[in-house]
Structures are given as structure tokens and as C-alpha cells.
Design an enzyme around this catalytic site. Sequence first.
Site, short mmCIF file in Angstrom:
data_model
loop_
_atom_site.label_atom_id
_atom_site.label_comp_id
_atom_site.label_asym_id
_atom_site.label_seq_id
_atom_site.Cartn_x
_atom_site.Cartn_y
_atom_site.Cartn_z
CG LEU A 18 -1.90 -1.11 1.44
CD1 LEU A 18 -2.59 -0.97 2.80
CD2 LEU A 18 -2.93 -1.12 0.33
CG ASP A 19 0.38 4.43 -2.83
OD1 ASP A 19 1.17 3.64 -3.34
OD2 ASP A 19 -0.50 5.06 -3.45
CE LYS A 20 5.39 8.85 4.76
NZ LYS A 20 6.25 10.04 4.56
CB THR A 39 -2.95 3.99 0.95
OG1 THR A 39 -2.95 4.89 -0.15
CG2 THR A 39 -4.21 3.15 0.92
#
Length: 330
Positions: free
Chosen positions: A144-146, A148
Amino acid sequence: MNPEPLSEHQATVTEADAGERLDRWLARKFPDISRTRFQSLIAEGRVTVEGKPVTEPRHRIATGAVAVISVPHAVSAVPLGEEIALAIIYEDAALIVIDKPAGLVVHPGAGHVTGTLVNALIAHCGDTLSGIGGVRRPGIVHRLDKDTSGLLVAAKTDAAHQGLSQQFAAHGRDGRLERAYKAFVWGILDRAHGSVSAALARSTVNRQKIAVSKASSAREATTHYDVTETFAGIASLVQCRLETGRTHQIRVHMAHIGHPLMGDPVYGKGFISSARKLPETARTALMNLHRQALHAAVLGFEHPISGAKLRFESPLPADLQALLDALREP
């Protein structure tokens, strides 16, 4: 989280060097660093010319220009365990499911050599993660993106890693994997249900961004969405399901159809003025968000060892719940 250690190098372009490619000139000026390495540093935005980042290695340099290069120090190839609190949703001998908070990077990389989920998993799981899925990304089968938040599963054995990787590679097409995200987007969508199919590639203008592309290197990407709630004609809450799992996929796809995520500093800049239309409480909640309004709310998969169907749901974290409550206010 510790900042990435850097060393800085500086050089001034002479008249004899004017017009040369930036990467070639730097490799000549600093022979201890390869031209290939300089190309990577330039693409990462680590080279500035006259104080401005230059991300194109072919950039032609001018007489008198000052270039500054920030080079990350070498770090251990093997991440170290760190005692970082984890919200563990499920765990057994084969795998672990985490509810990741916004702000936590999944695995070490440029800019984040410590303080990652991998560091936390190594400390929590001990030697069971050794070598699974690669030294720098032990146990990781998706990310997951940082900024998110939400559900993420990691493998603790080779067999579990292989089984989970196969499911994520199929992206749910075989019925085993389920991933759903809650996203707050700007505007009201024309249709309550729809799909976005647009190939994605790294932007040629800004290497830190992903863009819809027709280039041969672009990878197919499909996002399905359902509108679950709308707010005063200004914003919508949608549930997104991934048919593919590309970097920044939901963020880029929703922006592509004119409805970028609220709070997204990369793909939603053009909608900053829309925040002024929000009621004061909602505007305050959005200002306090400091990230894109995206949450991995549902994760379902087949247990790679037992074959049992597992499905987990994560409620909205406090910052997104505060935004939802404020948007619902009359």
C-alpha cells in the site's frame, strides 16, 4: 522514523563543459560514481541545477550553472528488526494480516531505509521471515502507498509466500482474492457504477508520478467503482475494486475521469479550490487529513496452506471517519 543519510556533492559548469548532457558531465566530474547511478539519482530528483530539481539525464548544462547531487549513503542490504507497534488483525504460523496506518512505508527503499513495515515484521516474526520473497522485501506479497491506510497480508513461510503471490498475480480473476478500497473523491460521478480501464506507466514529465499512457511500456489497469454516498454536490464516497494492482492505480484512474481523491497532493492539486466550497467543519477535517483519502477496507483470500476462505474488514481510521462525519453534516 530515521531520515535517510545523505552526502552532498557540488560542481560548477565551465565554459568547456557547456552543452554537455548532465549525466555524462556528472560521471566525468565524479568518477567514483557511475553514469548509470547518476541517471538513477537524476530520475529520483536528487540532482538540482541552479537550485531546481532536474529529472532528465539528457538535460544540457549551461556555463556557470551549479549542480548539487544528494547521494544516499550505503545501507545494510539486510533490513534490521525494529520494535514498531502493529495492529495485527490475524496471525498464524503461515501469515499475518496487518491494519496499516497512514504514514507507514511498507518496505525499505529510497528515502526510507528504516521505520518500515518490513522492519516491524522482522522484529515481530523473528527468523521465520528470513529470505522469504527477497532480502529487502521479506514476506511482502503486495503493498500500500505510504499514506494509504488499511489491510495488508504478509507471508511467514516460503509456501505461504508462493501461494499468496499466485493469488495476487491473478488479481482476483480466479475468484480467490478480494480487495476493496474506500475513497473520498471530488465531485459527483455521472454513473453510480462503472469501470476505468486505462494503461499506466511512469510519467515522462515527473518520474515520481504515474500517468495514463499509450506507450508500449504501459501496463493494463482496470478499476471498478461503486458510488456509496454523495455529499452536497461537492464530493462522493466510492468503493473501488481492483482488477489489477498497479502503483497509484486508484489515485490515477479516479483523477483520469475527473474525480481525484480528496487530499491527494499529487493527483488532486487542481481541485484545491473545491475545498473552499466545503462547510467549515468538512474543510477543517480535510485540512487535518494530510494525505489522500484512501483506505484498504476489505481483504479476502484463500489461505495458502489450509485452503480456508479468509475475509477481513477494516473500519475507517479516525481521520477519514472525521472527514465522513463532517461531510454528512447538514
